[in-house]
Write an enzyme that holds these catalytic residues in place. Structure first.
Site, PDB file in Angstrom:
ATOM      1  N   ASP A 181       0.937  -1.261   0.411  1.00 51.87           N
ATOM      2  CA  ASP A 181       0.130  -0.256  -0.003  1.00 51.87           C
ATOM      3  C   ASP A 181       0.662   1.075   0.524  1.00 51.87           C
ATOM      4  O   ASP A 181       1.984   1.608   0.604  1.00 51.87           O
ATOM      5  CB  ASP A 181      -1.529   0.168   1.352  1.00 51.87           C
ATOM      6  CG  ASP A 181      -2.100  -1.209   1.066  1.00 51.87           C
ATOM      7  OD1 ASP A 181      -2.466  -1.239   0.221  1.00 51.87           O
ATOM      8  OD2 ASP A 181      -1.813  -1.324   2.714  1.00 51.87           O
ATOM      9  N   ARG A 203      -1.361  -2.387  -4.384  1.00 50.54           N
ATOM     10  CA  ARG A 203      -2.360  -2.757  -3.095  1.00 50.54           C
ATOM     11  C   ARG A 203      -3.019  -1.579  -3.745  1.00 50.54           C
ATOM     12  O   ARG A 203      -3.045  -0.689  -4.347  1.00 50.54           O
ATOM     13  CB  ARG A 203      -2.377  -3.601  -2.225  1.00 50.54           C
ATOM     14  CG  ARG A 203      -3.654  -3.877  -1.573  1.00 50.54           C
ATOM     15  CD  ARG A 203      -4.841  -4.977  -2.268  1.00 50.54           C
ATOM     16  NE  ARG A 203      -5.463  -5.676  -1.587  1.00 50.54           N
ATOM     17  CZ  ARG A 203      -6.063  -6.473  -2.505  1.00 50.54           C
ATOM     18  NH1 ARG A 203      -6.437  -6.842  -3.015  1.00 50.54           N
ATOM     19  NH2 ARG A 203      -7.251  -6.181  -0.996  1.00 50.54           N
ATOM     20  N   ARG A 263     -12.564   0.471  -7.026  1.00 51.90           N
ATOM     21  CA  ARG A 263     -12.120   1.241  -5.444  1.00 51.90           C
ATOM     22  C   ARG A 263     -12.193   2.490  -5.585  1.00 51.90           C
ATOM     23  O   ARG A 263     -10.743   2.887  -5.270  1.00 51.90           O
ATOM     24  CB  ARG A 263     -11.410   0.285  -5.106  1.00 51.90           C
ATOM     25  CG  ARG A 263     -11.987  -1.357  -4.563  1.00 51.90           C
ATOM     26  CD  ARG A 263     -10.940  -2.209  -3.821  1.00 51.90           C
ATOM     27  NE  ARG A 263     -11.702  -2.881  -3.560  1.00 51.90           N
ATOM     28  CZ  ARG A 263     -10.817  -3.706  -2.604  1.00 51.90           C
ATOM     29  NH1 ARG A 263      -9.190  -3.450  -1.556  1.00 51.90           N
ATOM     30  NH2 ARG A 263     -11.694  -4.499  -2.085  1.00 51.90           N
ATOM     31  N   LYS A 266     -13.074   2.471  -2.694  1.00 55.74           N
ATOM     32  CA  LYS A 266     -14.645   2.167  -1.521  1.00 55.74           C
ATOM     33  C   LYS A 266     -15.013   2.043   0.145  1.00 55.74           C
ATOM     34  O   LYS A 266     -14.073   2.687  -0.235  1.00 55.74           O
ATOM     35  CB  LYS A 266     -14.228   0.443  -1.420  1.00 55.74           C
ATOM     36  CG  LYS A 266     -14.936  -0.354  -0.706  1.00 55.74           C
ATOM     37  CD  LYS A 266     -14.356  -1.814  -1.017  1.00 55.74           C
ATOM     38  CE  LYS A 266     -14.999  -2.313   0.091  1.00 55.74           C
ATOM     39  NZ  LYS A 266     -16.272  -3.092  -0.684  1.00 55.74           N
TER      40      LYS A 266
END
Ligand SMILES: *[C@@H]1O[C@H](CO)[C@@H](O)[C@H](O)[C@H]1NC(C)=O
Ligand SMILES: *[C@@H]1O[C@H](CO)[C@@H](O)[C@H](O)[C@H]1NC(C)=O
Length: 383
Positions: A181, A203, A263, A266
């Site tokens: 991330d 990610r 997303r 999201k």
């Protein structure tokens, strides 16, 4: 040298010094929920001499202003890992798709889908865990030179009062789901991410969850989803922004979110999201996906070539449908909401106003008319 030439040189030097000082301080202040964030405050700004020193300064408990005027590459600093991962069912295009690291048994617990196969994966280890930041930090870039390659940032365990401005985070194992991330927040308060750029991330580019991250502002960032390893096999990144904290107030203002396929964002948990004046461009899947517990006001955004602006709404969503309907925002948000605009895009919907009282007493970002010109002011090297 003649006296006049010395004078001219002197004034040129002082102009340069002033320009330099301006570039090595936080510019502006946070709008919306994270207003009042001071980061390193009055700490003197300094540039780390190495990746190791950058890590120390980010992680310690000293208030700091950290200036990056070059690239700091974490690639290979923690070696590489080769192990069994998988090719998920979503990867129907082989080497131009995204394979997965078996993080938390993701490959084995059904998430990889029927027909997924085990494969060997080799990834850069540093990318899979973020640098855990201490409180009271300003991390700022000079021009477009401040780059962190190969590792993201983690703001968690009660870390507070952090400004990240004008920094490009890139190359976190983009070929792998769970490759890393860029910025992960999990249990924090007063986090302001401004004029940053995220590209080639495995990610999430930004994730807040599942702890309470309280007051967060994401402003004028560029979320660049262009990739050669797409989970949707179309050169677009699926895992952009994920907001599912247990008590989160998130302002998303002026961001340029492009070439994504899902997303974006999201939402769920117990998250109040004010998405205002963002520009969503070239999204082959969905922008908003509002899960249970998500409360979203989306106003003044541009959706251009966005297939599905809102995938599903299991929470509360106000999509600012018309000028007359939008006056309902005034009571708790202090302004009439701005309509969103749509070009070659699906519809947004969302007429729930019951949760607008959640904005009461909070600092709410202002709204302008929707404009795609945000693409030229969002991201690094623009302030
Ligand atoms: C951050 O700064 C605040 C205000 O100066 C101070 O009270 C707090 O202890 C600092 N936090 C840390 C972890 O140093
Ligand atoms: C929204 O308001 C409800 C009712 O007061 C509260 O339970 C919830 O925690 C609030 N959520 C946020 C994110 O502010």
């Amino acid at each position: 040298m003649k006296y006049s030439a010395i004078l001219a040189l002197g004034s040129a030097l002082s102009v340069n010094a002033a320009a330099l000082a301006k570039r090595t301080a936080v510019v502006g202040s946070a709008e919306g929920f994270a207003s009042g964030t001071t980061g390193g405050g009055s700490a003197a700004c300094a540039t780390p001499s190495s990746v190791a020193q950058l890590t120390t300064w980010l992680t310690d408990s000293t208030a700091r202003c950290i200036v990056l005027d070059k690239e700091y590459s974490y690639l290979t600093t923690e070696g590489t890992t080769t192990e069994t991962g998988c090719r998920p069912a979503s990867n129907t295009c082989g080497s131009s798709g995204q394979d997965a690291i078996n993080h938390a048994s993701w490959c084995d617990n059904g998430n990889a889908g029927t027909g997924s196969t085990s494969i060997s994966v080799t990834y850069d280890t540093a990318g899979t865990s973020g640098i855990v930041m201490g409180s009271n930090k300003s991390l700022i870039g000079v021009g477009s030179k401040g780059v962190i390659r190969g590792k993201g940032l983690r703001i968690a365990n009660g870390a507070k009062n952090i400004i990240i401005q004008n920094i490009h985070i890139t190359e976190l194992n983009p070929q792998y789901i769970w490759g890393g991330d860029a910025i992960a927040v999990d249990g924090a308060d007063q986090v302001w991410i401004d004029h940053c750029k995220f590209s080639l991330i495995g990610r999430q580019m930004f994730v807040a969850g599942t702890g309470a991250s309280n007051r967060v502002t994401l402003s004028y960032n560029e979320f660049d989803g262009a990739t050669s390893w797409s989970a949707t096999c179309d050169n677009r990144h699926y895992w952009a922004i994920y907001l599912t904290g247990s008590s989160d107030l998130i302002t998303m203002k002026g961001n340029y979110v492009h070439h994504t396929s899902g997303r974006s964002p999201k939402i769920g948990g117990n998250s109040l999201v004010h998405a205002v004046n963002n520009y969503f461009y070239s999204n082959s899947g969905h922008a908003f996906d509002n899960g249970a517990g998500g409360m979203v006001v989306a106003e003044g955004n541009v959706f251009q070539n966005v297939d599905t602006p809102l995938l599903e709404n299991l929470g509360s969503f106000f999509g600012s449908p018309s000028t007359s309907a939008n006056s309902v925002c005034s009571t708790n948000m202090g302004h009439t909401c701005q309509v969103n605009t749509f070009g070659s895009s699906g519809t947004l919907g969302g007429t729930d106003t019951s949760f607008l009282t959640n904005f009461s007493g909070k600092t709410v970002a202002t709204a302008s008319a929707a404009s795609s010109s945000i693409s030229s002011s969002a991201g690094v090297g623009k302030i």
